[in-house]
Scaffold this motif. Structure first.
Motif, mmCIF file in Angstrom:
data_model
loop_
_atom_site.group_PDB
_atom_site.id
_atom_site.type_symbol
_atom_site.label_atom_id
_atom_site.label_comp_id
_atom_site.label_asym_id
_atom_site.label_seq_id
_atom_site.Cartn_x
_atom_site.Cartn_y
_atom_site.Cartn_z
ATOM 1 N N ASP B 492 0.829 -1.210 0.000
ATOM 2 C CA ASP B 492 0.000 0.000 0.000
ATOM 3 C C ASP B 492 0.867 1.265 0.000
ATOM 4 O OD1 ASP B 492 -2.200 -1.642 0.190
ATOM 5 O OD2 ASP B 492 -2.599 -1.213 2.310
ATOM 6 N N PRO B 522 4.588 16.678 2.858
ATOM 7 C CA PRO B 522 3.922 15.381 3.045
ATOM 8 C C PRO B 522 4.472 14.298 2.120
ATOM 9 C CG PRO B 522 2.386 17.025 2.163
ATOM 10 C CD PRO B 522 3.620 17.749 2.583
ATOM 11 N N PRO B 572 0.220 3.146 8.166
ATOM 12 C CA PRO B 572 -1.106 3.462 7.614
ATOM 13 C C PRO B 572 -1.317 4.951 7.334
ATOM 14 C CG PRO B 572 -1.342 1.802 9.329
ATOM 15 C CD PRO B 572 0.106 2.252 9.356
ATOM 16 N N ALA B 573 -0.461 5.809 7.857
ATOM 17 C CA ALA B 573 -0.567 7.237 7.525
ATOM 18 C C ALA B 573 -0.303 7.492 6.051
ATOM 19 C CB ALA B 573 0.410 8.041 8.388
ATOM 20 N N SER B 575 -1.668 6.542 3.268
ATOM 21 C CA SER B 575 -2.791 6.851 2.359
ATOM 22 C C SER B 575 -3.238 8.309 2.529
ATOM 23 C CB SER B 575 -3.953 5.897 2.615
ATOM 24 O OG SER B 575 -4.457 6.087 3.921
ATOM 25 N N GLY B 576 -3.289 8.784 3.741
ATOM 26 C CA GLY B 576 -3.668 10.176 3.957
ATOM 27 C C GLY B 576 -2.650 11.141 3.376
ATOM 28 N N GLN B 579 -3.200 11.332 -0.297
ATOM 29 C CA GLN B 579 -4.365 12.166 -0.600
ATOM 30 C C GLN B 579 -4.013 13.658 -0.484
ATOM 31 O OE1 GLN B 579 -7.804 11.837 2.080
ATOM 32 N NE2 GLN B 579 -9.024 11.225 0.315
ATOM 33 N N THR B 580 -3.207 13.971 0.522
ATOM 34 C CA THR B 580 -2.795 15.361 0.711
ATOM 35 C C THR B 580 -1.930 15.846 -0.448
ATOM 36 O OG1 THR B 580 -2.931 15.144 3.106
ATOM 37 C CG2 THR B 580 -1.528 16.896 2.253
ATOM 38 N N GLY B 583 -4.279 16.118 -3.599
ATOM 39 C CA GLY B 583 -5.411 17.040 -3.599
ATOM 40 C C GLY B 583 -5.226 18.298 -2.784
ATOM 41 N N GLY B 584 -4.076 18.445 -2.141
ATOM 42 C CA GLY B 584 -3.954 19.531 -1.175
ATOM 43 C C GLY B 584 -3.518 20.879 -1.718
#
Lengths: 597, 597
Positions: B492, B522, B572-573, B575-576, B579-580, B583-584
């Motif tokens: 992942d 990030p 697991p952080a 995936s966030g 996304q950041t 899309g951030g």
């Protein structure tokens, strides 16, 4: 190094994120309107900026000093405290029957945020006093109330909380301090307490200690603890000060931060026993103490918000001044670093985390107001349950982000951030205590998961999640361009929280509490992200409505943009936190394999 | 407060996470085997624990002191430095032609980790010396080499890096220091430099300053900067010390941490001009400086690992001693807090983050060794590109987690963590500089994204991601029970990194650099999580193989459990973060709307 109270942000948070407008519509706040609140906050903001903010650095460099049992506060502190109390600021939310103004807690927390932003070390004194006022109001005899409450409400005297002993920190069952009944109905208290904030100081004539101790025949553990009022000076029937009581400050600590707030080792009864008065029933002291601890936890959460706000303001000012490099299409001249994307990310993160924590804390305060003010018992009970659920989140999330935001503030200053004279480092040092005291953030997470979630079969937490879904649906329907994918991110966060909550409730019901406790900290963080985003979204939707109604204040667009930033840059962490809660416990439980080596 | 070098963890990281065994199989490390490395590390560990660790607290409380241009180090420091250099520790990786032992960098970084764990403020002196050795080795004239390198390699003299000026921090194009050619071929250097680590001290007879300055006819900006060697004392042809040069320490800073490391304001040429010698070509000074800055960045990353390790050891010791509450099925007696799930989570997080950062740093060092040692030019180039890619991650990820881990260490100590005498707070204060100096972590993220990713059309980063996938597949096939879902989490994370990388490369190619820069921080964190998990998984698989081969050392099971913890609770952080990154950017770019208000 200056501070300007963010009154507009506060008012907006009170009205739209905390739900004041909705509560007011039910008539609960009586005549109190946003205009009056704004007047109070404006005036408080001036006092904070003009009188308290200048104390912050001298307090840090000078600190409180100790000699022969006497604690001397930093230069200017005694005068500032006197002026602050004389102006009535200690009495904002105090009970009117003892001279308080009886304003709702949601106004009090906004004021408290200002005092703490201006000078956290100063504000610890009234924070403790206010806990003492609550405990006495709820549990003391009429005589003790008459003797102590007026002075405490006015801030003429300060209060303390004496819980911790060397062997009894998070675990109060190990308390050893003793209290023996005397013939006159009072008690003689003996024992040593540590980490007593403002246990001794020179700002007021008297100090009112609330002390946990055991009676001679008390059962062991937490069911054998009683609460006593032990004044520094005994009080004569006419209210004048009498003899010095048998309680002394033995030393003060050398700490990472809040240097000006004396953290005292207190010795009770070295000369035979300090005179103490029972508060509430014998052996029910912990319940009485919890009365003050719950509000103190919210107040500490506010400290996290406050230090984050101060750190943000200082970092923003520096980023607007400091020129390095060329951002975007800039030509030859150096750009202010505020124009660089990475600095923008840091500043936006600081402001967004601060706004989310503020919204959660103010919302908790509004729920507590509802629990006190609603006429309908069922409404009161629901508000109380909501406030109880939010309190550990308000405390832990806000103080965690307080440290994170202060650390980002250091980072934005570059090398200057590491130099003490700059002041950015002080915020980080000061902020670092808040996740520790008033129940460590680990204790808060356990409280949230093991005590608050299972209440009423999970009804309260499910109602909170349902409210997030409603807000997400409102955001979807409102189709606000500036909100980007905020509605979807809020829905994602709420669903993550819902699944994590179901996991927690199942683990607790299935007699696997360790599976729940292993994920308590990431669960609390997830809760904070979802609740914070929900509250910010409510505020952004109100801003959108105001704009649609023709209000051209640019702050509205700013609030919408900040909410979107939180949704798209901070809240995406929710999915990873959910995964950790749901799947992380087995490897936490393998810790002995790793830590033994 | 004691420190025990984690030699076994280090050896394992070198062999399996950094890939020493694989490189050794190619014959690159010659006769050097794991046994010899272990002997070196054991001895270094003893010196660190016995001689350097005791300096840490006296250095913090006493600090370096300044009077009349003279800097005095804390009591015991001069003697400890002398003993350390005399034992040959400064020369571990130094060039053999100047007296160095020529051990590979992967051994040197492990030693450096120990010096920094024992006492970070002490270790800054050799960190800077080693940068000076590299720059001189690569760029100086034979005569300068003959005069300075032997003494620097032995640690008889120390080196400094003089880059920063008040108006020129991250942006060196604004440099103003000047150098004018003299008739004898040397130069006269004038100007002020700030934040100069060990710019002045009493531990050695001479100090060798490397100074960036502009020639009179230099072009503006970064293409007009030259590098000069400016000794504190001129050196006579016979190697003895001559006249004092025209360079003085004007003051030292009062800092948040590393109190014992003097951070100097340096004044060059107040009496007409300091004698300086050109290093490399005129106007090519920045390129020469980057030679030392890249390795210095890795060395600072190692500081993050080192302080994390020290903070972990102290927190673990406290958690094993301190008793509060009753964990799990415990009866009446209080449990050591190490048995509580939330404390286990914190300790495991500390150890897992430390292990991941160590693996990344050592892997970077191994890649640099490959870049120096491989006989095949293509292999050298690939290793160099790999090392260049990893360097900003090694610096920024490791120093970020250094602060996080030290902060967790404070938290585990509860109230005691906030008391300076405990020592936990010092680690946090010391750690806080590392994300700032040697290029802020924001600069590292920009370097990673804007400079390192696009190299060779993204080939290097794609090779790194491919290697993660291979490791994930190996983990899937190995079916190790103790690894839980590690293989899936690694896959992942690698896929998240792959998509985020594609986004970055597209944004850069599509002339939207600000979209890339907005997500650089990030992205770097995501890279660190994926790379760290991949390296730890490689190590866990080796542990599994050892167990399958009958090795009953319990450390193997511990390594597997720690990897699983990282996979299921930290990674697991990813995936966030993805996304950041994806899309951030738009909401970062709305910052002016928010920050103007």
């Amino acid at each position: 190094m200056t501070y300007r109270a963010p009154v507009r942000d506060m008012i907006d948070t009170i009205r739209h994120a905390a739900g004041f407008d909705a509560i007011q519509a039910q008539g609960l706040y009586g005549e109190l309107g946003a205009d009056l609140i704004e007047q109070v906050l404006d005036e408080a903001g001036r006092f904070a900026a003009d009188r308290l903010a200048p104390l912050n650095r001298v307090g840090d460099t000078h600190g409180a000093t100790f000699a022969d049992g006497v604690v001397t506060t930093a230069p200017g502190w005694k005068e500032a405290y006197g002026a602050w109390a004389a102006a009535g600021w200690n009495a904002v939310a105090g009970p009117p029957e003892w001279g308080g103004q009886g304003l709702p807690l949601v106004v009090q927390v906004a004021c408290a945020e200002m005092w703490n932003s201006a000078c956290m070390a100063f504000s610890l004194a009234p924070l403790l006093t206010s806990g003492a006022i609550e405990a006495l109001s709820a549990h003391a005899t009429p005589e003790l109330k008459r003797t102590y409450l007026e002075k405490l409400v006015a801030g003429v005297w300060t209060g303390t909380m004496n819980l911790t002993e060397p062997q009894a920190g998070s675990d109060l069952s190990a308390l050893r301090a003793r209290a023996v009944p005397a013939s006159d109905g009072s008690y003689r208290v003996t024992g040593q307490k540590i980490f007593i904030t403002y246990g001794e100081h020179d700002m007021t004539d008297n100090i009112v200690h609330l002390v946990l101790a055991r009676l001679p025949d008390a059962p062991p553990g937490t069911r054998g603890i009683s609460l006593f009022l032990v004044p520094k000076f005994l009080v004569n029937p006419d209210g004048s000060l009498g003899a010095r009581n048998d309680v002394r400050c033995a030393s003060i600590e050398h700490k990472l931060g809040v240097h000006a707030s004396p953290t005292c080792v207190m010795a009770f009864g070295d000369e035979g026993g300090a005179v103490g008065y029972l508060i509430g029933e014998e052996n029910r002291g912990l319940a009485c103490m919890f009365t003050m601890m719950n509000n103190a936890r919210l107040s500490v959460g506010i400290q996290g918000v406050a230090i984050a706000e101060r750190a943000f303001q200082q970092a923003l000012a520096y980023a607007q001044e400091r020129r390095q490099g060329r951002a975007g299409g800039s030509a030859d001249a150096m750009s202010a670093i505020v124009a660089h994307p990475d600095v923008q990310r840091m500043l936006m993160t600081m402001k967004a985390l601060t706004a989310a924590a503020r919204a959660i804390c103010y919302r908790t305060a509004a729920a507590l107001d509802g629990a006190h003010l609603a006429s309908d018992p069922a409404t009161r009970a629901a508000a109380h349950a909501h406030a109880s659920l939010l309190t550990p989140v308000a405390k832990a999330f806000s103080t965690d982000i307080g440290v994170e935001v202060a650390s980002l503030g250091v980072q934005i200053h570059g090398g200057m951030g590491f130099i003490e004279e700059t002041g950015a480092a002080q915020h980080l040092r000061d902020a670092r205590i808040a996740p520790i005291y008033e129940g460590t953030n680990g204790i808060q997470a356990i409280d949230l998961v093991a005590r608050k979630l299972p209440v009423a079969g999970g009804e309260t937490v499910r109602a909170a999640i349902a409210a997030m879904r409603v807000t997400a649906a409102r955001a979807t329907n409102a189709r606000v361009d500036g909100l980007g994918t905020t509605a979807a991110r809020l829905r994602d966060a709420a669903e993550s929280l819902d699944r994590a909550t179901a996991y927690m409730l199942k683990a607790l019901a299935g007699n696997a509490p360790d599976d729940a406790l292993a994920g308590a900290a990431p669960y609390l963080r997830l809760f904070g992200l979802a609740e914070g985003l929900s509250a910010m979204t409510a505020s952004a939707l109100a801003a959108h409505e105001a704009m649609a109604a023709g209000d051209t204040n640019p702050a509205h667009a700013g609030r919408i943009a900040l909410t979107r930033f939180f949704a798209e840059n901070v809240a995406p962490a929710a999915s990873g936190l959910e995964q950790t809660v749901l799947g992380g416990a087995p490897s936490v439980q393998a810790a002995p394999l790793v830590l033994a080596g």
